[in-house]
Structures are given as C-alpha cells and as structure tokens.
Design a protein around this motif. Structure first.
Motif, PDB file in Angstrom:
ATOM      1  N   GLU A  99      11.174  60.198 -66.269  1.00  0.00           N
ATOM      2  CA  GLU A  99      10.000  59.442 -66.726  1.00  0.00           C
ATOM      3  C   GLU A  99       9.976  58.056 -66.082  1.00  0.00           C
ATOM      4  N   MET A 100      11.138  57.392 -66.045  1.00  0.00           N
ATOM      5  CA  MET A 100      11.233  56.054 -65.461  1.00  0.00           C
ATOM      6  C   MET A 100      10.827  56.086 -63.985  1.00  0.00           C
ATOM      7  N   ILE A 101      11.339  57.055 -63.252  1.00  0.00           N
ATOM      8  CA  ILE A 101      11.019  57.165 -61.828  1.00  0.00           C
ATOM      9  C   ILE A 101       9.537  57.437 -61.638  1.00  0.00           C
ATOM     10  N   ARG A 102       8.982  58.292 -62.476  1.00  0.00           N
ATOM     11  CA  ARG A 102       7.544  58.614 -62.393  1.00  0.00           C
ATOM     12  C   ARG A 102       6.699  57.365 -62.670  1.00  0.00           C
ATOM     13  N   ARG A 103       7.104  56.575 -63.662  1.00  0.00           N
ATOM     14  CA  ARG A 103       6.319  55.399 -64.036  1.00  0.00           C
ATOM     15  C   ARG A 103       6.465  54.238 -63.068  1.00  0.00           C
ATOM     16  N   THR A 104       7.650  54.100 -62.462  1.00  0.00           N
ATOM     17  CA  THR A 104       7.931  52.892 -61.679  1.00  0.00           C
ATOM     18  C   THR A 104       8.119  53.141 -60.190  1.00  0.00           C
ATOM     19  N   GLY A 105       8.484  54.362 -59.827  1.00  0.00           N
ATOM     20  CA  GLY A 105       8.830  54.635 -58.444  1.00  0.00           C
ATOM     21  C   GLY A 105      10.232  54.154 -58.095  1.00  0.00           C
ATOM     22  N   GLU A 106      10.974  53.686 -59.074  1.00  0.00           N
ATOM     23  CA  GLU A 106      12.328  53.158 -58.872  1.00  0.00           C
ATOM     24  C   GLU A 106      13.341  54.048 -59.570  1.00  0.00           C
ATOM     25  N   SER A 107      14.581  54.067 -59.038  1.00  0.00           N
ATOM     26  CA  SER A 107      15.623  54.897 -59.646  1.00  0.00           C
ATOM     27  C   SER A 107      16.778  54.079 -60.208  1.00  0.00           C
ATOM     28  N   THR A 108      16.705  52.759 -60.075  1.00  0.00           N
ATOM     29  CA  THR A 108      17.774  51.900 -60.584  1.00  0.00           C
ATOM     30  C   THR A 108      17.366  51.286 -61.921  1.00  0.00           C
ATOM     31  N   VAL A 109      18.368  50.903 -62.697  1.00  0.00           N
ATOM     32  CA  VAL A 109      18.107  50.231 -63.970  1.00  0.00           C
ATOM     33  C   VAL A 109      18.568  48.791 -63.888  1.00  0.00           C
ATOM     34  N   PRO A 110      17.968  47.920 -64.691  1.00  0.00           N
ATOM     35  CA  PRO A 110      16.919  48.212 -65.655  1.00  0.00           C
ATOM     36  C   PRO A 110      15.546  48.270 -64.988  1.00  0.00           C
ATOM     37  N   GLN A 111      14.626  48.897 -65.686  1.00  0.00           N
ATOM     38  CA  GLN A 111      13.208  48.859 -65.346  1.00  0.00           C
ATOM     39  C   GLN A 111      12.500  48.420 -66.622  1.00  0.00           C
TER      40      GLN A 111
END
Length: 89
Positions: free
Chosen positions: A45-57
């Motif tokens: 979900e995070m990758i879909r929403r942000t295009g990023e794979s690192t945390v934090p987002q």
C-alpha cells in the motif's frame, strides 16, 4: 481538529524514530503508525501511494510529505508546525 498524521514505519528504523520525535515536538496530536514489518500488505500500500519503498513515509492529512529528510526540510522551512495546526473540519 488537527490533521491525522499517518506514518508508514518500522520500529527499529532510526529515521522513523527521528521523524516521530519531530512530529510530536511540533504538536502532532493524532499520529497513526502503520508498521510494515507486522503487516506486509501495508508495504505494498505504501509503495502504491508514494512510489517509495523506504520508511518512513509520512502523510499529514491528505498531504504526502515524504520521508524523514523531507519532513526535516519542511520543518526548517517553517512549514511543519502550521501544517500540523491546520483545521481539518
């Protein structure tokens, strides 16, 4: 009512801890931590929403802020406190 702050994170991540501390210091009152280590579907979900794979987002309300570096830059530009104080009602 202040905006909900949503942070995709891992508890062992030093950048996540730094971002959380900064948010709390600047007045975040509703911090929702989504642990991608406990719920792997949240990572997708995070990758879909942000295009990023690192945390934090981090999201403040509906606004995507980015990661820890972007949050610190927003704070240094004097924008974080006012964003956290916005009335969302």
């Amino acid at each position: 009512m202040n905006p909900i702050v949503t942070m995709y994170m891992r508890p062992t991540c030093p950048y996540c801890r730094r971002a959380e501390l900064l948010l709390l210091q600047r007045g975040a009152t509703d911090l929702r931590k989504l642990r991608i280590d406990l719920e792997p579907e949240l990572r997708a979900e995070m990758i879909r929403r942000t295009g990023e794979s690192t945390v934090p987002q981090i999201f403040i309300g509906d606004r995507y802020v980015g990661g820890c570096d972007q949050l610190v830059a927003l704070d240094e530009a004097q924008g974080l406190t006012s964003l956290l104080a916005e009335d969302t009602v």
